[in-house]
Design an enzyme around this catalytic site. Structure first.
Site, PDB file in Angstrom:
ATOM      1  N   ILE A 144      25.304  -6.255  16.888  1.00 49.51           N
ATOM      2  CA  ILE A 144      24.862  -5.086  16.137  1.00 49.51           C
ATOM      3  C   ILE A 144      23.380  -5.277  15.850  1.00 49.51           C
ATOM      4  CG2 ILE A 144      27.076  -4.412  15.136  1.00 49.51           C
ATOM      5  CD1 ILE A 144      26.472  -5.974  12.667  1.00 49.51           C
ATOM      6  N   ASP A 145      22.681  -4.176  15.587  1.00 45.08           N
ATOM      7  CA  ASP A 145      21.236  -4.229  15.389  1.00 45.08           C
ATOM      8  C   ASP A 145      20.867  -5.137  14.214  1.00 45.08           C
ATOM      9  OD1 ASP A 145      20.969  -2.386  17.430  1.00 45.08           O
ATOM     10  OD2 ASP A 145      20.884  -0.664  16.082  1.00 45.08           O
ATOM     11  N   LYS A 146      19.657  -5.662  14.268  1.00 46.27           N
ATOM     12  CA  LYS A 146      19.174  -6.601  13.256  1.00 46.27           C
ATOM     13  C   LYS A 146      19.327  -6.063  11.842  1.00 46.27           C
ATOM     14  CE  LYS A 146      14.666  -7.175  13.066  1.00 46.27           C
ATOM     15  NZ  LYS A 146      14.166  -6.748  11.738  1.00 46.27           N
TER      16      LYS A 146
END
Length: 310
Positions: A144-146
């Site tokens: 998942i995105d940062k």
């Protein structure tokens, strides 16, 4: 560093929406897995230029600037386990599900060879991690995105990795997210079906209905409406890069504080998009039993919902 040694050299044109950003902040937005501190080092080393002229981190970008970035080649690294606290939602001998906080990069990349989720799970799991994704991404089957928080599964052996990856590919993994979108959405629920691919007009972003786009479907349900925002639950049929963020922007309701797809200026001063991977459901790779794990909302998110600011 000479040009031939660079694994990646790209030139970006600054669009009007980014004008006035500090150079290091601009680069951290367009390379979301790399930090401002990393780009400050590249700028100081002369690897970020405009028309071959070196710049300073404090330079503010202007519309039409053509900025060339040279990313050095990946270095051979010996990943070290690090005693980084993990919020563990579920664990057995095959899988580990963690609640990822904001600003934690999932796997090592330039500028992030330490302090990643991989470093943390290497310490926690010792030598019990799948090796299918190589030395840099042991145990990592999805990401998942940062700046997206929430549930992320890690596989402890290759058999578990293969079976979970098959479920992800078949879209049989349950993935429900919570998010806050800008604006009041009239419909109580909806389905967004729009292919997603690289935006040909702005290579920094993904976009809907572009050449070579991939099939993407997002379902949404309104949980609460506020004066200027809407609190939603999302369920993914597919899992494309930035899918929820792109789909919501495409219907005129980008996620609050999304640095790529929403307004750059926000009174909330948040770190990245308001998006949380709340529920993750899968068939256990050993028993076949359906297993569902829920990550509680992060504190910042819960405080926003309880405030009168939305």
């Amino acid at each position: 560093m000479n040009h031939a040694q660079c694994v990646s050299q790209q030139t970006f044109e600054v669009h009007a929406e980014y004008e006035g950003h500090r150079l290091d902040k601009f680069l951290a937005v367009i390379y979301p897995d790399l930090s401002r501190a990393y780009f400050q080092k590249l700028i100081k080393a002369g690897q970020v230029t405009i028309c071959s002229a070196s710049l300073k981190s404090s330079y503010t970008v202007k519309e039409g600037d053509l900025i060339t970035v040279q990313i050095p080649p990946a270095v051979q690294i010996d990943l070290k386990p690090e005693n980084i606290p993990l919020d563990i939602l579920y664990e057995d001998s095959d899988v580990l599900v963690v609640n990822k906080p904001k600003d934690l990069v999932v796997h090592p990349a330039p500028g992030h060879y330490t302090g990643t989720l991989v470093n943390a799970v290497m310490y926690h799991c010792r030598h019990e991690l799948s090796g299918i994704n190589g030395e840099i991404r042991p145990g990592i089957v999805h990401r998942i995105d940062k700046d997206t928080t929430g549930s992320l599964i890690v596989c402890k052996n290759d058999d578990a990795h293969i079976k979970i990856a098959e479920q992800i590919k078949a879209h049989s993994v349950t993935r429900r997210y919570r998010g806050i979108a800008i604006g009041r959405i009239k419909e109580d629920s909806g389905r967004i079906c729009a292919d997603i691919g690289r935006d040909p007009k702005n290579r920094l972003k993904m976009a809907c209905n572009v050449p070579n786009g991939r099939h993407a479907v997002t379902h949404y349900r309104v949980l609460e409406r506020f004066t200027q925002h809407t609190y939603l639950e999302f369920e993914l049929e597919t899992g494309r890069t930035h899918q929820i963020r792109v789909h919501m922007a495409s219907i005129g309701h980008p996620l609050l504080a999304d640095p790529l797809y929403g307004p750059l200026k926000s009174k909330f001063h948040l770190q990245g998009q308001c998006l949380h991977a709340m529920t993750l459901g899968f068939h256990h790779p050993r028993t076949g039993e359906y297993t569902e794990v829920t990550a509680p909302l992060p504190e910042y998110f819960a405080k926003l919902l309880a405030s009168n600011a939305l």
